[in-house]
Design a protein around this motif. Structure first.
Motif, PDB file in Angstrom:
ATOM      1  N   PRO A   1       5.108  23.580  -8.727  1.00 31.81           N
ATOM      2  CA  PRO A   1       5.694  22.340  -7.975  1.00 31.81           C
ATOM      3  C   PRO A   1       4.682  22.337  -6.394  1.00 31.81           C
ATOM      4  O   PRO A   1       4.458  23.291  -6.014  1.00 31.81           O
ATOM      5  CB  PRO A   1       7.120  22.572  -7.538  1.00 31.81           C
ATOM      6  CG  PRO A   1       7.145  24.091  -8.114  1.00 31.81           C
ATOM      7  CD  PRO A   1       5.978  24.529  -9.160  1.00 31.81           C
ATOM      8  N   ILE A   2       5.000  21.257  -6.063  1.00 33.35           N
ATOM      9  CA  ILE A   2       4.181  20.910  -4.848  1.00 33.35           C
ATOM     10  C   ILE A   2       5.167  20.944  -3.771  1.00 33.35           C
ATOM     11  O   ILE A   2       6.378  20.169  -3.938  1.00 33.35           O
ATOM     12  CB  ILE A   2       3.582  19.709  -4.712  1.00 33.35           C
ATOM     13  CG1 ILE A   2       2.318  19.530  -5.906  1.00 33.35           C
ATOM     14  CG2 ILE A   2       3.063  19.216  -3.371  1.00 33.35           C
ATOM     15  CD1 ILE A   2       1.695  18.078  -5.820  1.00 33.35           C
TER      16      ILE A   2
ATOM     17  N   PHE B   1       1.033  -1.130   0.025  1.00 30.20           N
ATOM     18  CA  PHE B   1      -0.086   0.084  -0.116  1.00 30.20           C
ATOM     19  C   PHE B   1       1.083   1.182   0.060  1.00 30.20           C
ATOM     20  O   PHE B   1       0.697   2.036  -0.605  1.00 30.20           O
ATOM     21  CB  PHE B   1      -0.997  -0.035   1.299  1.00 30.20           C
ATOM     22  CG  PHE B   1      -1.829   1.233   1.202  1.00 30.20           C
ATOM     23  CD1 PHE B   1      -2.863   1.409   0.495  1.00 30.20           C
ATOM     24  CD2 PHE B   1      -1.618   2.335   2.316  1.00 30.20           C
ATOM     25  CE1 PHE B   1      -3.632   2.622   0.581  1.00 30.20           C
ATOM     26  CE2 PHE B   1      -2.245   3.287   2.425  1.00 30.20           C
ATOM     27  CZ  PHE B   1      -3.512   3.381   1.456  1.00 30.20           C
ATOM     28  N   VAL B   2       1.797   1.174   1.060  1.00 27.65           N
ATOM     29  CA  VAL B   2       2.897   2.423   0.875  1.00 27.65           C
ATOM     30  C   VAL B   2       3.358   2.600  -0.478  1.00 27.65           C
ATOM     31  O   VAL B   2       3.689   3.868  -0.888  1.00 27.65           O
ATOM     32  CB  VAL B   2       3.713   2.133   1.975  1.00 27.65           C
ATOM     33  CG1 VAL B   2       4.934   3.173   1.779  1.00 27.65           C
ATOM     34  CG2 VAL B   2       3.251   2.398   3.337  1.00 27.65           C
ATOM     35  N   LEU B   3       3.886   1.621  -1.294  1.00 20.86           N
ATOM     36  CA  LEU B   3       4.564   1.583  -2.322  1.00 20.86           C
ATOM     37  C   LEU B   3       3.757   2.245  -3.277  1.00 20.86           C
ATOM     38  O   LEU B   3       4.024   3.244  -4.210  1.00 20.86           O
ATOM     39  CB  LEU B   3       4.764   0.118  -3.128  1.00 20.86           C
ATOM     40  CG  LEU B   3       5.501   0.122  -4.233  1.00 20.86           C
ATOM     41  CD1 LEU B   3       6.621   0.983  -4.249  1.00 20.86           C
ATOM     42  CD2 LEU B   3       5.878  -1.251  -4.615  1.00 20.86           C
ATOM     43  N   VAL B   4       2.379   1.815  -3.633  1.00 22.98           N
ATOM     44  CA  VAL B   4       1.410   2.410  -4.548  1.00 22.98           C
ATOM     45  C   VAL B   4       1.128   3.881  -3.849  1.00 22.98           C
ATOM     46  O   VAL B   4       1.196   4.860  -4.992  1.00 22.98           O
ATOM     47  CB  VAL B   4      -0.027   1.809  -4.019  1.00 22.98           C
ATOM     48  CG1 VAL B   4      -1.105   2.491  -5.108  1.00 22.98           C
ATOM     49  CG2 VAL B   4       0.186   0.310  -4.877  1.00 22.98           C
TER      50      VAL B   4
ATOM     51  N   VAL C   1       4.118  10.593  -9.090  1.00 20.63           N
ATOM     52  CA  VAL C   1       3.694  11.019 -10.235  1.00 20.63           C
ATOM     53  C   VAL C   1       2.942  12.514 -10.424  1.00 20.63           C
ATOM     54  O   VAL C   1       3.052  13.437 -11.249  1.00 20.63           O
ATOM     55  CB  VAL C   1       2.649  10.053 -10.711  1.00 20.63           C
ATOM     56  CG1 VAL C   1       1.560  10.685 -11.805  1.00 20.63           C
ATOM     57  CG2 VAL C   1       3.336   8.660 -11.332  1.00 20.63           C
ATOM     58  N   VAL C   2       2.409  12.537  -9.069  1.00 20.83           N
ATOM     59  CA  VAL C   2       1.537  13.850  -9.095  1.00 20.83           C
ATOM     60  C   VAL C   2       2.653  14.994  -8.940  1.00 20.83           C
ATOM     61  O   VAL C   2       2.422  15.968  -9.450  1.00 20.83           O
ATOM     62  CB  VAL C   2       0.719  13.759  -7.665  1.00 20.83           C
ATOM     63  CG1 VAL C   2       0.132  15.296  -7.323  1.00 20.83           C
ATOM     64  CG2 VAL C   2      -0.442  13.136  -8.002  1.00 20.83           C
ATOM     65  N   GLY C   3       3.829  14.854  -8.024  1.00 22.24           N
ATOM     66  CA  GLY C   3       4.757  15.886  -8.054  1.00 22.24           C
ATOM     67  C   GLY C   3       5.517  16.178  -9.191  1.00 22.24           C
ATOM     68  O   GLY C   3       5.909  17.321  -9.813  1.00 22.24           O
ATOM     69  N   VAL C   4       5.518  15.002 -10.094  1.00 20.68           N
ATOM     70  CA  VAL C   4       6.133  15.236 -11.451  1.00 20.68           C
ATOM     71  C   VAL C   4       5.391  15.974 -12.343  1.00 20.68           C
ATOM     72  O   VAL C   4       5.860  16.986 -13.019  1.00 20.68           O
ATOM     73  CB  VAL C   4       6.780  13.877 -12.051  1.00 20.68           C
ATOM     74  CG1 VAL C   4       7.091  14.274 -13.466  1.00 20.68           C
ATOM     75  CG2 VAL C   4       8.005  13.354 -11.380  1.00 20.68           C
TER      76      VAL C   4
END
Length: 177
Positions: free
Chosen positions: A42-43, A21-24, A31-34
């Motif tokens: 940028p976040i 779960f942590v990996l997902v 992905v969201v950060g990129v």
């Protein structure tokens, strides 16, 4: 003994589910950060979130790696010894792993309690409490130590003895003609 072993197997399986779960979540955060970085917005703290999640990922996979006997072993000399000596060395390795994991887990638990009660340390960007990370590290090492004990329980109760006696890559020959 078998009941204890099954409980420890379930605990290890649970920690593997947490790690998955942590990996997902970590992949989604990356992905969201990129994407937001690419869009020019940028976040703040995205890298720190991934670093925090990485600690959980590493700690919650130790026990599963131990259960699957996937930690690195150097067997240049040991592989040429008789099987009973190899088993003795593996048993010593499991005892040493359990003892060291319990010591490290205990130290991190004490450090986490100290941070919780006294220092109140936090991460730089998001001000995430460090004691939570130390609790996760402590839990990871304690479960790893329990899994090392579980391997010894399985060996002495005969659950894994047949699997240990057969060399990797070799199957038992059947007498079917």
């Amino acid at each position: 003994m078998v009941v204890i072993s099954k409980v420890l197997d379930n605990l290890t399986r649970f920690t593997l589910w947490i790690a998955s779960f942590v990996l997902v979540i970590m992949m989604l955060a990356i992905v969201v950060g990129v994407v937001f970085q690419f869009l020019g917005h940028p976040i703040v703290g995205a890298v720190e979130v991934v670093q925090i999640l990485l600690i959980g990922l590493i700690m919650f996979t130790f026990a599963s790696t131990e259960a699957g006997d996937k930690h690195i072993k150097i067997g240049i000399i040991v592989d040429h010894l008789p099987k009973w000596i190899q088993n003795t060395i593996d048993l010593f390795g499991n005892v040493a792993t359990a003892v060291l994991c319990f010591i490290i887990g205990y130290i991190f638990m004490g450090s986490a309690l100290h941070d919780f009660q006294v220092t109140k340390e936090e991460t730089l960007m998001l001000e995430f409490p460090i004691y939570i990370l130390k609790f996760v590290v402590s839990l990871g090492f304690l479960v790893w130590g329990l899994e090392a004990l579980n391997r010894m329980i399985k060996y002495f109760s005969g659950i894994e003895k047949e699997a240990i006696m057969i060399e990797p890559g070799r199957e038992e020959s059947s007498n079917v003609s």
